[in-house]
Design an enzyme around this catalytic site. Structure first.
Site, mmCIF file in Angstrom:
data_model
loop_
_atom_site.group_PDB
_atom_site.id
_atom_site.type_symbol
_atom_site.label_atom_id
_atom_site.label_comp_id
_atom_site.label_asym_id
_atom_site.label_seq_id
_atom_site.Cartn_x
_atom_site.Cartn_y
_atom_site.Cartn_z
ATOM 1 N N CYS A 111 28.218 17.351 26.728
ATOM 2 C CA CYS A 111 27.413 17.821 25.602
ATOM 3 C C CYS A 111 26.937 16.648 24.742
ATOM 4 C CB CYS A 111 28.210 18.853 24.808
ATOM 5 S SG CYS A 111 27.233 19.902 23.734
ATOM 6 N N HIS A 112 27.446 16.508 23.520
ATOM 7 C CA HIS A 112 27.109 15.376 22.653
ATOM 8 C C HIS A 112 28.020 14.168 22.911
ATOM 9 C CE1 HIS A 112 25.011 18.532 20.424
ATOM 10 N NE2 HIS A 112 24.334 17.579 19.810
ATOM 11 N N GLY A 113 29.042 14.327 23.750
ATOM 12 C CA GLY A 113 29.967 13.239 24.065
ATOM 13 C C GLY A 113 29.289 11.979 24.582
ATOM 14 N N TRP A 115 26.885 10.479 23.526
ATOM 15 C CA TRP A 115 26.512 9.602 22.403
ATOM 16 C C TRP A 115 27.443 8.400 22.336
ATOM 17 C CZ3 TRP A 115 25.691 13.170 17.576
ATOM 18 C CH2 TRP A 115 24.334 13.218 17.251
#
Length: 183
Positions: A111-113, A115
């Protein structure tokens, strides 16, 4: 060769992680017999989110500053918007990611990991999946963003969202077993 039942996986998270992206893979890994350790900036309990609402809490096993890549077979980075955004400014967290990558150990981010992979400057030339809103960040960091439930490229396993947790977890298990076999 190490089986998943002999593996030791580190999960790194802080407040604001997406509940299913930490607890889902954690439960799958534990059910397969793996040892799972949770690291956070402190050992104080951290709270999940379910989308934007508060979720469950969990107490970390150790502080990120005390974690060493040599002690684990893989690193798992759950998403949620707040969690990776906060960890991006944590020097010890970024150093730990770089140590896993330098050792060519599996690093899984959902997901946003991813980043965090951008912040660690380790995605150039890699195929990755992610939450749509961070795709430009990954492209700007040199990654090729693809829309697939689970993508494995080198030591990286990435995924798009909570619906992908089963595929993401299976890809991580495969990556751990391949790495231990010397592949």
């Amino acid at each position: 060769m190490i089986s998943i039942g002999e593996a030791h996986i580190l999960i790194m998270a802080t407040d604001g992680f997406e509940e299913s992206e930490l607890f889902g893979p954690r439960e799958i890994l534990l059910a397969k017999g793996a040892r799972v350790t949770l690291a956070s900036p402190t050992r104080n309990p951290i709270q999940a989110t379910v989308l934007d609402d508060p979720g469950k809490t969990i107490r970390p096993d150790l502080a990120i500053a005390d974690a060493r890549a040599d002690d684990y077979d893989a690193l798992l980075l759950p998403g949620g918007v707040i969690n990776p955004d906060a960890l991006r400014t944590n020097a010890a967290a970024i150093a730990l990611i770089k140590a896993f990558v330098a050792a060519a150990k599996p690093v899984a981010a959902i997901c946003h990991g991813p980043w965090l992979l951008v912040e660690a400057d380790v995605v150039r030339g890699r195929r990755v999946a992610c939450w749509p809103s961070i795709a430009t960040d990954l492209r700007n960091a040199g990654a090729e963003v693809v829309d697939e439930p689970a993508v494995t490229d080198g030591c990286f396993v990435t995924s798009r969202n909570p619906d992908d947790v089963p595929a993401f977890s299976a890809a991580l298990i495969t990556a751990i077993e391949r790495k231990s076999a010397g592949a």
